[in-house]
Design an enzyme around this catalytic site. Structure first.
Site, short mmCIF file in Angstrom:
data_model
loop_
_atom_site.label_atom_id
_atom_site.label_comp_id
_atom_site.label_asym_id
_atom_site.label_seq_id
_atom_site.Cartn_x
_atom_site.Cartn_y
_atom_site.Cartn_z
N ARG A 1 42.77 -7.39 -8.21
CA ARG A 1 43.36 -8.64 -7.73
C ARG A 1 42.27 -9.70 -7.25
O ARG A 1 42.41 -10.72 -7.68
CB ARG A 1 44.10 -8.29 -6.60
CG ARG A 1 45.43 -7.62 -6.64
CD ARG A 1 46.10 -7.58 -5.23
NE ARG A 1 45.39 -6.71 -4.20
CZ ARG A 1 45.64 -5.67 -4.02
NH1 ARG A 1 46.65 -4.95 -4.15
NH2 ARG A 1 44.84 -5.23 -2.84
N GLU B 1 39.41 -11.58 12.24
CA GLU B 1 40.82 -11.81 11.56
C GLU B 1 41.74 -10.60 12.11
O GLU B 1 42.82 -11.04 12.44
CB GLU B 1 40.55 -11.33 10.04
CG GLU B 1 41.67 -11.32 9.12
CD GLU B 1 41.45 -10.73 7.83
OE1 GLU B 1 40.59 -11.35 7.09
OE2 GLU B 1 41.85 -9.66 7.34
N TYR B 2 41.13 -9.36 12.39
CA TYR B 2 42.34 -8.42 12.92
C TYR B 2 42.70 -8.71 14.15
O TYR B 2 43.94 -8.59 14.25
CB TYR B 2 41.18 -7.02 12.99
CG TYR B 2 41.14 -6.35 11.85
CD1 TYR B 2 40.64 -6.91 10.50
CD2 TYR B 2 41.11 -4.83 12.12
CE1 TYR B 2 40.63 -6.01 9.62
CE2 TYR B 2 40.95 -4.11 10.85
CZ TYR B 2 40.46 -4.79 9.69
OH TYR B 2 40.32 -3.81 8.56
N GLY C 1 39.07 -9.85 -8.15
CA GLY C 1 37.85 -9.95 -8.96
C GLY C 1 38.61 -10.87 -10.05
O GLY C 1 37.93 -11.86 -10.56
N ASN D 1 33.10 -5.90 0.08
CA ASN D 1 33.04 -5.78 1.61
C ASN D 1 31.95 -4.54 2.01
O ASN D 1 32.21 -3.78 2.81
CB ASN D 1 34.34 -5.35 2.24
CG ASN D 1 35.08 -6.72 2.41
OD1 ASN D 1 34.83 -7.77 3.14
ND2 ASN D 1 36.51 -6.62 2.17
N LYS E 1 30.54 -11.72 7.03
CA LYS E 1 31.86 -11.39 6.60
C LYS E 1 32.44 -10.40 7.30
O LYS E 1 33.90 -10.40 7.86
CB LYS E 1 31.89 -10.96 5.14
CG LYS E 1 33.25 -10.66 4.54
CD LYS E 1 34.36 -11.62 4.74
CE LYS E 1 35.36 -11.34 3.69
NZ LYS E 1 36.14 -10.07 3.87
N PRO F 1 35.32 -1.61 -4.78
CA PRO F 1 35.33 -0.91 -3.24
C PRO F 1 33.94 -0.69 -2.71
O PRO F 1 33.02 -0.14 -3.62
CB PRO F 1 36.37 0.10 -3.43
CG PRO F 1 36.99 -0.33 -4.59
CD PRO F 1 36.14 -0.75 -5.53
#
Lengths: 297, 297
Positions: free
Chosen positions: A10, A175-176, A12, A92, A168, A65
């Site tokens: 997705r 973000e969480y 990429g 990530n 990041k 991943p």
């Protein structure tokens, strides 16, 4: 530029599409044949193998991943790459893995950049937010590529190797907590004193002129335009490891991150209990920005 | 329209200025003479008293601190107002006070709208986010005024009396947690593994294309363009009562708001201990959006 691209999922595909739209030639590979077919339709030239990409390009973006998949790809690349080459890990990865990988590749005169990539599925249109760490010279060389992928102003050199993935990781920790903060408030509106508040209207009003307006609020509004009952879904929230890593790092350097800690606890509980209205909204928000799966009841 | 305006502080002046810019005639009053002088320079006609305003206008915006000040103003107004009139409380009143006031005024055929107002000092330029509760007919009558104050799309009718202030109370509960979430993450960047990360650059990159981009992030970037050490200030975070009210309401209706609860605890602690880097940033953000005082060390 001639750009190698490994990992056509997705995220990429969205990045590859931006590169193609900016007139780069993208030679891509994914172990999943369906992803290759989709990417081909976007204009990606599909390579036979990772070795094939290593032989055809000298700058390669990896979007797989975190963990072993990155090491596997790098191992295959370094056997075939002709230095000087640049590899950019846009996934990530843990920043300490990135430092290790940088140092290993440096012995073979292959440059390695660690790039935190934010923006989810919508980045394809507006551009991504890119946080790049590593050798400055390699960054300068990769800049035309970075600029094609990024939103205007949405990129910068962060600092030494690992710092891109570090920043990041912290981004994800924030973000969480943000997702949980919006969700618990909307939960109160849903189940509080006033019945029948129109959450689609409220999220729209909040998104125009209020202190709490944000892109996440935009996504919440998109969700509420469709439904506000969330009856058919589970409230189990998935996660990658970045939030946990951020908390571990914070504890190590003695910076309190109480909201992240609580948000992680709520996510863990949600996977055991099926969660509540708020965690359903978090799951839907994650789906909205990242395409992450929402479990049906 | 001819609009009465009581309470010409920071927020009040910004709102009055928007009304004037939209060709309304604003007749204002504040017990603080300095505020009256400032408002006069913006084009507000200064009245002699609250009674004076009641006699000259039939639609009145109140922007005074929650609690007794609102009751005092209403008591003076209702003695002199000629029904049918509309009073709009644009402040941070408790929704149950708004219900009580509405019902009292209704006996005298005076309409009362409760309006949550978000946007802080910057609302003057971009317009505010307005959440209006009360009688629908009064809302329709007040609409030209509401639209002049609000950002485009930044207003709506929420529902029955009290719902405007209720939604704003929840908004503030979310705001408390959002501010803390950003601040704890930026604290980790400041004191974490990588020294000398450029937080002005990072907040700018995060604001372009990232999942966590927001207006609060804009404000953080404005702060970091000036300084990132925060050496000279205290980390004591002030607050009004809305966050606490939101938590009390959540507990009453059994909706967990763990992040708000934690954020309130951190604020209380910060006033006792002087806080830490993160609470300094929250204090600075509150100053940036609302002009709230930051204590010097």
């Amino acid at each position: 530029m001639n750009i190698g691209f490994i990992g056509l999922g997705r995220m990429g595909q969205g990045i590859a599409e931006r590169l193609i739209n900016h007139n780069h030639h993208v030679i891509g590979f994914d172990f999943n044949q369906a992803m290759c077919t989709q990417a081909q339709q976007l204009g990606v030239t599909i390579a036979q193998s990772i070795a094939d990409i290593a032989q055809q390009t000298s700058i390669i973006w990896i979007m797989v991943p975190a963990g072993k998949p990155v090491d596997d790809v790098l191992e295959q690349l370094q056997q075939k790459l002709h230095p000087p080459s640049i590899i950019i890990d846009g996934g990530n990865s843990h920043f300490k893995d990135s430092i290790r990988r940088h140092d290993t590749l440096a012995q073979q005169h292959i440059a390695f950049l660690d790039c935190g990539t934010s923006g989810g599925l919508h980045g394809k249109e507006v551009g991504y937010s890119l946080m790049v760490g590593g050798d400055r010279q390699a960054y300068e060389q990769a800049l035309p590529m970075v600029q094609s992928i990024a939103a205007p102003e949405g990129y910068a050199y962060m600092g030494p190797t690992g710092s891109g993935h570090y920043v990041k990781m912290v981004h994800n920790g924030i973000e969480y907590a943000l997702l949980q903060a919006y969700a618990e408030g909307l939960h109160l509106l849903k189940d509080g004193h006033y019945k029948n508040l129109d959450l689609a209207t409220i999220t729209n009003v909040w998104n125009h002129g209020s202190i709490i307006r944000s892109w996440i609020m935009n996504l919440a509004h998109n969700i509420y335009k469709k439904d506000s009952s969330f009856n058919d879904i589970s409230g189990a929230i998935g996660e990658n490891k970045t939030g946990q890593w951020a908390l571990e790092e914070a504890e190590q350097v003695k910076v309190p991150m109480d909201l992240l800690k609580k948000s992680l606890e709520i996510r863990t509980q949600s996977r055991q209990s099926g969660g509540n209205y708020a965690t359903k909204l978090v799951a839907l928000l994650r789906h909205e920005f990242g395409g992450h799966m929402v479990e049906k009841k």
